[in-house]
Scaffold this motif. Structure first.
Motif, PDB file in Angstrom:
ATOM      1  N   ARG A 214     -31.554 -21.094  -5.373  1.00  0.00           N
ATOM      2  CA  ARG A 214     -31.668 -19.713  -4.878  1.00  0.00           C
ATOM      3  C   ARG A 214     -32.188 -19.695  -3.452  1.00  0.00           C
ATOM      4  NH1 ARG A 214     -35.949 -15.740  -7.714  1.00  0.00           N
ATOM      5  NH2 ARG A 214     -34.478 -15.809  -9.470  1.00  0.00           N
ATOM      6  N   HIS A 440     -20.180 -11.059  -6.276  1.00  0.00           N
ATOM      7  CA  HIS A 440     -21.260 -10.078  -6.151  1.00  0.00           C
ATOM      8  C   HIS A 440     -21.304  -9.179  -7.376  1.00  0.00           C
ATOM      9  CE1 HIS A 440     -20.770 -10.486  -1.498  1.00  0.00           C
ATOM     10  NE2 HIS A 440     -21.488 -11.452  -2.001  1.00  0.00           N
ATOM     11  N   ARG A 443     -22.746 -11.094 -10.409  1.00  0.00           N
ATOM     12  CA  ARG A 443     -24.205 -11.220 -10.291  1.00  0.00           C
ATOM     13  C   ARG A 443     -24.876  -9.906 -10.656  1.00  0.00           C
ATOM     14  NH1 ARG A 443     -26.110 -15.836  -7.311  1.00  0.00           N
ATOM     15  NH2 ARG A 443     -28.142 -14.832  -7.402  1.00  0.00           N
ATOM     16  N   TYR A 453     -30.981  -7.689  -8.090  1.00  0.00           N
ATOM     17  CA  TYR A 453     -29.847  -7.327  -7.239  1.00  0.00           C
ATOM     18  C   TYR A 453     -30.245  -6.958  -5.810  1.00  0.00           C
ATOM     19  CZ  TYR A 453     -25.267  -5.636  -5.829  1.00  0.00           C
ATOM     20  OH  TYR A 453     -24.071  -5.469  -5.164  1.00  0.00           O
ATOM     21  N   ASP A 456     -30.240  -9.991  -3.797  1.00  0.00           N
ATOM     22  CA  ASP A 456     -28.871 -10.399  -3.464  1.00  0.00           C
ATOM     23  C   ASP A 456     -28.379  -9.654  -2.226  1.00  0.00           C
ATOM     24  OD1 ASP A 456     -28.813 -12.062  -5.650  1.00  0.00           O
ATOM     25  OD2 ASP A 456     -27.588 -10.745  -6.896  1.00  0.00           O
TER      26      ASP A 456
END
Length: 546
Positions: A214, A440, A443, A453, A456
């Motif tokens: 990550r 996207h 995820r 999120y 992200d």
């Protein structure tokens, strides 16, 4: 800055008291564990690091975890919850309560970790044992600093809490160095954490490799040009390699049933890589600070919790998230309660619970576990459910995104295989290629209501900021569109018989990707508003992980 000197005896006793859980939290507290006689054995090290899995993260988990991670990302809509709407409406200030609490919580994690590191380093126990628990504390510190970097950018780096106690008026350090600090901590953890957890729920070296996937993925886009459209290939490759180690060498496996991930009996399951460990059986009076309070804020009514702590009727799925679900996606029901959905694990004595609160909104399911009659581990304001900080599904997605890298699309068989494993579990057809857009979306849905999120979006904004801003504008947060939802097909239909509502939201521009520093911290340390200064690293960076 509030560094909060955490007293070991209090933190340990509070996190261990009255536990009946089958985990490392069942460590007998020692009233004599203080000062010079504290770090004398591995058992002492385990007791010292146990609060790093719950107590110090409590204020983060209580509201900020989802209020920021899902509310600010606009998965979650809650017009009357002041721990969500300032973030979803992009109107938070340095006085917003959960923002202040989260900052303090992150620094509690950091300073408690620092104290553990300093204490263990000074012990006479052999280095091999010491390094395992130093690595555990550095993992926690690194994760806390990743959150701070993602949310505030430039923040204060610290390895000795006494320095800030003696002089709290100090400059921040630049975000790129904060990321380097994070990577150094997690690389140390990957090298020195054990291959097998010493107790269920404890970290391993594979937890660190997973978390590095990550961090490397995030850092790859941090070039200083937020609209470069490209990421650093070296760090994309590192993200891929770190994910490979966690996936191929680690002990993790996907759970077969997505909904089972969020059942109390499956705490510390085969997919869980790092989870906050909350103490079951205790209620908000007997265990406040070491319990998972989220159910109280999510549950739509007292018929679910069996008590008055059920304040989630107006905490709902946003229109924008509901339109993302495909018709057969089982993850929707496991995440959001819609009219007619049946949950056998709630209200067991009467054959289960059927959600019939409203046909015009969906309430939160993920994190809602029922009442103490359904499971004795549940208590008032304590769902008894671990909080996922990372699970294998995310590592699969990290791997796939690293492989996609700067390309428009990929048909890489391994990356597609990992993503399609998640889609197969969700009841969906396989993808034939991966793109930014469908990754996207995967995820967002897979990790929805797991506090992820927004991070992200921040990661993407490091290198394609304007595209992220455009996506947020298209969410149309200022309009409350009436709809009906057919749960059997995950179909949302606009309801033209009701008028759309509106609300004011903040400006959507580059400023939304950094939160304001807490006002109380700025008053105490005005240098927070000044330019950051260089941080001087004092150890060599580990380079032999791959």
């Amino acid at each position: 800055m509030k560094t909060h000197k955490l007293i070991y005896t209090l933190a340990i006793a509070f996190s261990l008291l009255a536990t009946a859980c089958d985990s490392f939290l069942e460590v007998s507290p020692n009233d004599q564990i203080t000062g010079d006689n504290f770090y004398q054995s591995e058992e002492d090290f385990q007791a010292a690091t146990a609060p790093l899995y719950n107590k110090v993260w409590f204020d983060f988990n209580d509201k900020f975890y989802y209020g920021l991670g899902d509310g600010r990302a606009y998965n979650l809509y809650a017009p009357y919850s002041d721990y969500i709407y300032p973030f979803s409406d992009l109107t938070e200030t340095g006085l917003t309560g959960p923002l202040v609490s989260a900052w303090q919580s992150f620094y509690n994690v950091i300073q408690q970790s620092n104290r553990v590191v300093i204490g263990i380093k000074g012990s006479s126990v052999e280095d091999e044992t010491k390094n395992k628990y130093i690595a555990e504390a550095r993992f926690m510190r690194g994760v806390a600093y990743w959150y701070l970097a993602s949310l505030w950018g430039d923040v204060i780096l610290c390895e000795d809490p006494n320095e800030l106690v003696n002089n709290p008026i100090v400059n921040t350090n630049p975000v790129d160095q904060v990321y380097e600090f994070v990577m150094r901590d997690l690389e140390f953890a990957a090298k020195y954490l054990p291959e097998q957890a010493v107790n269920d729920g404890r970290l391993t070296k594979y937890s660190a490799y997973a978390m590095l996937s990550r961090i490397y993925l995030s850092y790859a886009g941090l070039s200083g040009n937020p609209n470069s459209g490209a990421r650093d290939s070296e760090y994309l490759d590192k993200a891929k390699k770190a994910a490979e180690v966690a996936i191929n060498d680690g002990p993790y496996q996907l759970m077969e049933d997505y909904a089972d991930l969020f059942m109390i009996e499956n705490n510390n399951n085969s997919e869980s890589i790092f989870a906050l460990q909350w103490v079951p059986y205790l209620n908000n009076s007997t265990g406040y600070g070491v319990i998972n309070t989220q159910q109280a804020y999510f549950a739509a009514g007292s018929e679910i919790t069996g008590d008055d702590a059920a304040w989630g009727y107006w905490t709902r799925a946003s229109y924008d998230i509901l339109v993302q679900y495909e018709s057969d996606d089982v993850r929707r029901k496991a995440t959001w309660m819609g009219y007619g959905d049946q949950y056998d694990e709630i209200n067991k004595a009467n054959g289960g619970y059927t959600y019939e609160k409203t046909e015009t909104a969906l309430n939160v399911k993920k994190g809602v576990t029922g009442s103490t009659k359904d499971n004795a581990k549940i208590a008032r304001m304590n769902s008894a459910l671990n909080t996922y900080m990372m699970r294998l599904a995310e590592v699969y997605l990290n791997y796939a995104e690293a492989v996609l890298g700067n390309s428009a699309a990929t048909t890489d068989a391994t990356a597609l295989g990992y993503v399609n494993e998640l889609r197969d579990r969700a009841g969906l057809e396989d993808l034939t290629e991966l793109t930014d857009k469908n990754l996207h979306k995967e995820r967002r849905i897979e990790l929805c209501m797991e506090g992820q999120y927004w991070y992200d979006l921040v990661r993407r904004a490091y290198y394609e900021q304007q595209e992220v801003i455009n996506d947020i504008i298209l969410q149309d947060r200022g309009t409350i569109q009436p709809f009906t939802y057919e749960t059997s097909t995950n179909t949302l239909t606009d309801d033209d018989s009701r008028d759309a509502g509106s609300r004011s939201i903040g400006n959507i521009d580059a400023s939304i990707f950094l939160l304001p520093y807490p006002e109380s911290e700025v008053v105490q340390n005005p240098l927070l508003k000044e330019d950051p200064v260089e941080y001087h690293f004092t150890e060599e960076r580990i380079t032999d992980l791959f």
